[in-house]
Design an enzyme around this catalytic site. Sequence first.
Site, PDB file in Angstrom:
ATOM      1  N   GLU A   1      37.865 -10.263   4.169  1.00  0.00           N
ATOM      2  CA  GLU A   1      37.143  -9.233   3.406  1.00  0.00           C
ATOM      3  C   GLU A   1      37.045  -9.643   1.939  1.00  0.00           C
ATOM      4  OE1 GLU A   1      38.793  -5.299   4.045  1.00  0.00           O
ATOM      5  OE2 GLU A   1      39.173  -5.702   6.166  1.00  0.00           O
TER       6      GLU A   1
ATOM      7  N   HIS B   1      41.088  -8.936  -1.107  1.00  0.00           N
ATOM      8  CA  HIS B   1      40.452  -8.122  -2.151  1.00  0.00           C
ATOM      9  C   HIS B   1      41.217  -8.402  -3.447  1.00  0.00           C
ATOM     10  CE1 HIS B   1      38.008  -5.875   0.676  1.00  0.00           C
ATOM     11  NE2 HIS B   1      39.069  -5.600   1.394  1.00  0.00           N
TER      12      HIS B   1
ATOM     13  N   ASN C   1      45.443  -7.804  10.507  1.00  0.00           N
ATOM     14  CA  ASN C   1      44.649  -7.903   9.277  1.00  0.00           C
ATOM     15  C   ASN C   1      45.275  -7.027   8.197  1.00  0.00           C
ATOM     16  OD1 ASN C   1      42.055  -8.819   8.103  1.00  0.00           O
ATOM     17  ND2 ASN C   1      41.478  -6.655   8.112  1.00  0.00           N
TER      18      ASN C   1
ATOM     19  N   GLU D   1      46.389  -3.143   8.350  1.00  0.00           N
ATOM     20  CA  GLU D   1      47.095  -2.534   7.210  1.00  0.00           C
ATOM     21  C   GLU D   1      48.340  -1.731   7.600  1.00  0.00           C
ATOM     22  OE1 GLU D   1      44.064  -0.340   5.121  1.00  0.00           O
ATOM     23  OE2 GLU D   1      42.854  -2.130   4.766  1.00  0.00           O
TER      24      GLU D   1
ATOM     25  N   ASP E   1      36.513 -10.270  -1.743  1.00  0.00           N
ATOM     26  CA  ASP E   1      35.773  -9.928  -2.957  1.00  0.00           C
ATOM     27  C   ASP E   1      36.727 -10.106  -4.125  1.00  0.00           C
ATOM     28  OD1 ASP E   1      37.280  -7.563  -2.617  1.00  0.00           O
ATOM     29  OD2 ASP E   1      35.530  -6.358  -2.087  1.00  0.00           O
TER      30      ASP E   1
HETATM   31  O1  G3I Z   1      28.261   7.654   5.196  1.00  0.00           O
HETATM   32  C1  G3I Z   1      28.935   8.719   4.520  1.00  0.00           C
HETATM   33  C2  G3I Z   1      27.960   9.597   3.819  1.00  0.00           C
HETATM   34  O2  G3I Z   1      27.100  10.192   4.755  1.00  0.00           O
HETATM   35  C3  G3I Z   1      28.733  10.655   3.042  1.00  0.00           C
HETATM   36  O3  G3I Z   1      27.881  11.470   2.374  1.00  0.00           O
HETATM   37  C4  G3I Z   1      29.667   9.985   2.076  1.00  0.00           C
HETATM   38  C5  G3I Z   1      30.488  10.963   1.282  1.00  0.00           C
HETATM   39  O4  G3I Z   1      31.560  10.343   0.660  1.00  0.00           O
HETATM   40  O5  G3I Z   1      30.532   9.140   2.791  1.00  0.00           O
HETATM   41  C6  G3I Z   1      29.880   8.106   3.517  1.00  0.00           C
HETATM   42  O6  G3I Z   1      30.851   7.403   4.221  1.00  0.00           O
HETATM   43  C7  G3I Z   1      31.615   6.507   3.454  1.00  0.00           C
HETATM   44  C8  G3I Z   1      31.557   5.148   4.123  1.00  0.00           C
HETATM   45  O7  G3I Z   1      32.378   4.253   3.458  1.00  0.00           O
HETATM   46  C9  G3I Z   1      30.153   4.562   4.181  1.00  0.00           C
HETATM   47  O8  G3I Z   1      29.700   4.290   2.901  1.00  0.00           O
HETATM   48  C10 G3I Z   1      33.023   7.004   3.384  1.00  0.00           C
HETATM   49  O9  G3I Z   1      33.107   8.200   2.641  1.00  0.00           O
HETATM   50  C11 G3I Z   1      33.893   5.967   2.747  1.00  0.00           C
HETATM   51  O10 G3I Z   1      35.247   6.384   2.868  1.00  0.00           O
HETATM   52  C12 G3I Z   1      33.740   4.636   3.448  1.00  0.00           C
HETATM   53  O11 G3I Z   1      34.494   3.695   2.758  1.00  0.00           O
HETATM   54  C13 G3I Z   1      34.810   2.530   3.482  1.00  0.00           C
HETATM   55  C14 G3I Z   1      36.305   2.317   3.446  1.00  0.00           C
HETATM   56  O12 G3I Z   1      36.619   1.109   4.100  1.00  0.00           O
HETATM   57  C15 G3I Z   1      37.043   3.436   4.130  1.00  0.00           C
HETATM   58  O13 G3I Z   1      38.389   3.177   4.214  1.00  0.00           O
HETATM   59  C16 G3I Z   1      34.086   1.366   2.843  1.00  0.00           C
HETATM   60  O14 G3I Z   1      32.687   1.487   3.047  1.00  0.00           O
HETATM   61  C17 G3I Z   1      34.579   0.068   3.470  1.00  0.00           C
HETATM   62  O15 G3I Z   1      34.068  -1.018   2.726  1.00  0.00           O
HETATM   63  C18 G3I Z   1      36.069   0.014   3.424  1.00  0.00           C
HETATM   64  O16 G3I Z   1      36.485  -1.168   4.056  1.00  0.00           O
HETATM   65  C19 G3I Z   1      37.891  -1.400   4.044  1.00  0.00           C
HETATM   66  C20 G3I Z   1      38.227  -2.129   5.299  1.00  0.00           C
HETATM   67  O17 G3I Z   1      37.789  -1.427   6.434  1.00  0.00           O
HETATM   68  C21 G3I Z   1      39.706  -2.400   5.404  1.00  0.00           C
HETATM   69  N1  G3I Z   1      40.195  -3.075   4.229  1.00  0.00           N
HETATM   70  C22 G3I Z   1      39.849  -2.438   2.978  1.00  0.00           C
HETATM   71  C23 G3I Z   1      38.369  -2.244   2.863  1.00  0.00           C
HETATM   72  C24 G3I Z   1      37.998  -1.710   1.511  1.00  0.00           C
HETATM   73  O18 G3I Z   1      38.532  -0.428   1.331  1.00  0.00           O
END
Ligand code: G3I
Length: 484
Positions: free
Chosen positions: A285, A256, A219, A177, A287
């Site tokens: 990725e 996405h 990516n 990104e 969806d």
């Molecule tokens: O695990 C913690 C939890 O303990 C906490 O309480 C909670 C509070 O918000 O956060 C949890 O972590 C989160 C994590 O996902 C696991 O669920 C983070 O806040 C959250 O920011 C994180 O989001 C991820 C995101 O990337 C971050 O940028 C998504 O799961 C993940 O699917 C997403 O994936 C990205 C790719 O890496 C890059 N391309 C876009 C894609 C979608 O955004």
Amino acid sequence: MASHALPPPTVRRKTVGLLTALAVGVLGAVAAPVAPPTAHAAESRAEIAAESTLGAAAAQSGRYFGTAIASGRLNDSAYTTIANREFNSVTAENEMKIDATEPQRGQFNFTAGDRVYNWAVQNGKQVRGHTLAWHSQQPGWMQSLSGSNLRQAMIDHIKGVMAHYKGKIVQWDVVNEAFADGSSGARRDSNLQRTGNDWIEVAFRTARAADPAAKLCYNDYNVENWTWAKTQAMYAMVKDFKQRGVPIDCVGFQSHFNSGSPYDSNFRTTLQNFAALGVDVAITELDIQGAPATTYANVTKDCLAVPRCLGITVWGVRDTDSWRPEHSPLLFNGDGSKKPAYTAVLNALNGGSTTPPADSGPIKGVGSGRCLDVPGAGTTDGTQLQLWDCNNRTNQQWTHTAAGELRVYGNKCLDAAGTGNGAKVQIYGCWGGDNQKWRLTSDGSIVGVQSGLCLDAAASGTANGTLIQLYSCSNGSNQRWTRT
Ligand code: G3I
């Protein structure tokens, strides 16, 4: 070196004789007797040839169908049952990112990453690495760095993570990104970008040195529509990298799709144009908001239509596992049932193009009519090659890369263990040496670049189990090979 996992043993192409495929019910080269085809079998061919899972269906054309896996869900058996059944490639959703793997500078933590990795390989899946250099999900210590200090931290991070997973990751998202949204075509402003415009190529050069066997990908999202400025900017960068020899092997299109960034049928053009630059492409990725079946089928067909499209990864298993659950964008409902989009994708994979990935397929001995085969579908370095009945399985699929390697399983190379007559020809983790480079000549010989000797079926053998060696080129039928 540990080997990465193979797709499940059901992998085969649709062109395989049906009964042969059914009879060879065990791994690799252990062939069972094959009954001659009957009229009845021929009639039911189309029905039986259709695979019933996404991974097996994709593997018919040498591709994979993967999913993002979240380590926190691996104790949910409903989740793991679907994930294990349907997919043959895995990307860690968050566990290999910078904040997860280097929470304190110089202190690496692979606990969660390894959980995902181990689950994948224990279940016979390959792993995509995601992601090494990114403006987001940086640990606090990195967010506060700048300039040469940050640049060095990025380099150290890439080295540290890739060393841990060396030889185990098929594709790495090296940089994620890096371009801005909108019409500017500019790089995204970030602390990494402010270290200098060359940060991306430095990341790729560092990555190549750290794990020469991994395919190195750039990516991004909102780069699927060929007319968008962000797509054009990424294209210009990849073109420039290829011209200047910056080591890049693949481009990941996150895909996405939603109302603000809808699917456009020119996605296929985009994939084709990038592939024409000499890189592989992958849908990394996927969806789609609302999971419309037709759009899912179209994306699948776009990948199948492009020989260099390696495979498709969806960003989660069930809608409830998605980072955007309110969009219901995935292939399975929260209760684990299959959505119409699932069936559309499966049908597209089963009825789809038989275009294999570029320059990939079996290598058949002219004298024997048998194929170059890794015994028992083994993955151990040093395993000597043999002749075996052609069966189109993954242990007989060879990709001739631009570097001159003959790769099997993605990251193992046809490797000469010596330079003299009788030297063993084996598989070994790809590392770029001349003993792993081969010239495919117009007379059917396969010549080792280091030795100048030819790939040779020992003692002019033609039987199953005949060992493969190097020998002075004679152009005998035991040294001539065809690629189908
Ligand atoms: O695990 C913690 C939890 O303990 C906490 O309480 C909670 C509070 O918000 O956060 C949890 O972590 C989160 C994590 O996902 C696991 O669920 C983070 O806040 C959250 O920011 C994180 O989001 C991820 C995101 O990337 C971050 O940028 C998504 O799961 C993940 O699917 C997403 O994936 C990205 C790719 O890496 C890059 N391309 C876009 C894609 C979608 O955004």
